[in-house]
Scaffold this active site. Structure first.
Site, mmCIF file in Angstrom:
data_model
loop_
_atom_site.group_PDB
_atom_site.id
_atom_site.type_symbol
_atom_site.label_atom_id
_atom_site.label_comp_id
_atom_site.label_asym_id
_atom_site.label_seq_id
_atom_site.Cartn_x
_atom_site.Cartn_y
_atom_site.Cartn_z
ATOM 1 N N ASP A 49 37.841 36.963 32.464
ATOM 2 C CA ASP A 49 36.644 37.549 33.080
ATOM 3 C C ASP A 49 37.090 38.142 34.414
ATOM 4 O O ASP A 49 38.278 38.214 34.702
ATOM 5 C CB ASP A 49 35.535 36.497 33.248
ATOM 6 C CG ASP A 49 35.997 35.304 34.077
ATOM 7 O OD1 ASP A 49 37.049 35.422 34.754
ATOM 8 O OD2 ASP A 49 35.318 34.263 34.061
ATOM 9 N N CYS A 52 39.816 36.465 36.958
ATOM 10 C CA CYS A 52 41.114 35.976 36.472
ATOM 11 C C CYS A 52 42.209 35.959 37.546
ATOM 12 O O CYS A 52 43.059 35.079 37.530
ATOM 13 C CB CYS A 52 41.546 36.679 35.198
ATOM 14 S SG CYS A 52 42.178 38.302 35.454
ATOM 15 N N HIS A 262 44.460 42.093 34.405
ATOM 16 C CA HIS A 262 44.381 40.731 33.888
ATOM 17 C C HIS A 262 45.677 39.981 34.208
ATOM 18 O O HIS A 262 46.763 40.545 34.094
ATOM 19 C CB HIS A 262 44.155 40.747 32.369
ATOM 20 C CG HIS A 262 44.054 39.347 31.820
ATOM 21 N ND1 HIS A 262 42.922 38.585 31.981
ATOM 22 C CD2 HIS A 262 44.959 38.564 31.195
ATOM 23 C CE1 HIS A 262 43.142 37.393 31.457
ATOM 24 N NE2 HIS A 262 44.368 37.353 30.968
#
Length: 275
Positions: A49, A52, A262
């Protein structure tokens, strides 16, 4: 509860699963993972999400914590929200986690609770001697959504506090790190108030951390964040340090990213690297 940080998996096995094709990108990613595998044996996937970067950094910091950082020990640490709100009225617009029926005046109390929680968890985990028990304590914390997200609010508030300090230092003619100029050179964050409204308030909701905010996080925690940026493999940005001129005594945490959005975490340093 689903675990925010998945169990460990062999790095090369993970890479083969994720990057099968023969495209230039897949080849570069595999090379990148091979380089990481020289140093680390396993990878843990981090829930993707918009928290991260905070999640991966905090998880790594706690996993290897052996003492409470000095800034967490200071007397006035838990008074931070009251002190800042007394000086800067605009902080009342801080976007807290969604809670119904919250009154305006409660914001400083709530942030204070998050800061106290951060200190308590850090202290508790850093006092655990055995590596297996320490890991279990981290896993347990990152299964508890209520606590986990409260810790991210504490980190974001620390980032705001650090940004205010840097901004004021610069205005008063003190030396500030280069990233601080970049942070406040953006149209969307020319001062700490704008930074809060346009960036920090959105982290975890509609956006993650941008590169320049990774520097801010590193400064707020007084940690060096070392990132393997796999898509930059074979360039001098493959391993990027935030900040790039770290203080000698700052501990180092290591993350992996394929795209600067990410972050996952490498674990189990290979024996020969440790010696």
């Amino acid at each position: 509860y689903k675990l925010s940080v998945a169990p460990e998996m062999d790095i090369m096995e993970y890479c083969r699963k994720e990057w099968r094709g023969n495209t230039p990108v897949a080849k570069r990613m595999r090379k990148g993972y091979e380089a990481v595998a020289q140093k680390f044996a396993s990878i843990r996937r981090v829930r993707g999400d918009n928290y991260c970067a905070l999640r991966a950094t905090l998880f790594q910091a706690l996993s290897q914590a052996t003492q409470l950082p000095s800034w967490l020990q200071s007397e006035d640490f838990t008074m931070l929200s009251e002190n800042l709100l007394s000086k800067y009225d605009w902080i009342k617009q801080w976007q807290l986690k969604q809670k119904l029926g919250r009154k305006m005046g409660e914001i400083s109390e709530e942030i204070k609770e998050y800061l106290i929680l951060l200190r308590k968890k850090w202290k508790k985990i850093s006092e655990i001697k055995g590596p297996i028990e320490k890991q279990q304590a981290c896993d347990k914390l990152f299964k508890n959504e209520e606590e986990e997200y409260s810790l991210y609010e504490a980190l974001k508030f620390l980032m705001l506090n650090t940004a205010i300090e840097l901004y004021n230092d610069d205005k008063n003619g003190r030396r500030v790190p280069v990233f601080s100029w970049l942070l406040f050179a953006r149209d969307t964050s020319s001062n700490p108030c704008q930074l809060m409204h346009n960036h920090l308030n959105h982290i975890g909701h509609s956006g993650g951390l941008e590169q320049v905010e990774m520097f801010l996080l590193a400064y707020a925690l007084q940690y060096t964040i070392q990132v393997y940026r796999l898509y930059k493999y074979s360039t001098d940005e493959f391993i990027t340090l935030y900040p790039n001129d770290p203080e000698e005594d700052w501990p180092v945490v290591t993350l992996i990213t394929e795209d600067d959005r990410h972050y996952n975490i490498p674990v189990r340093m290979c024996q020969e690297t440790m010696l």
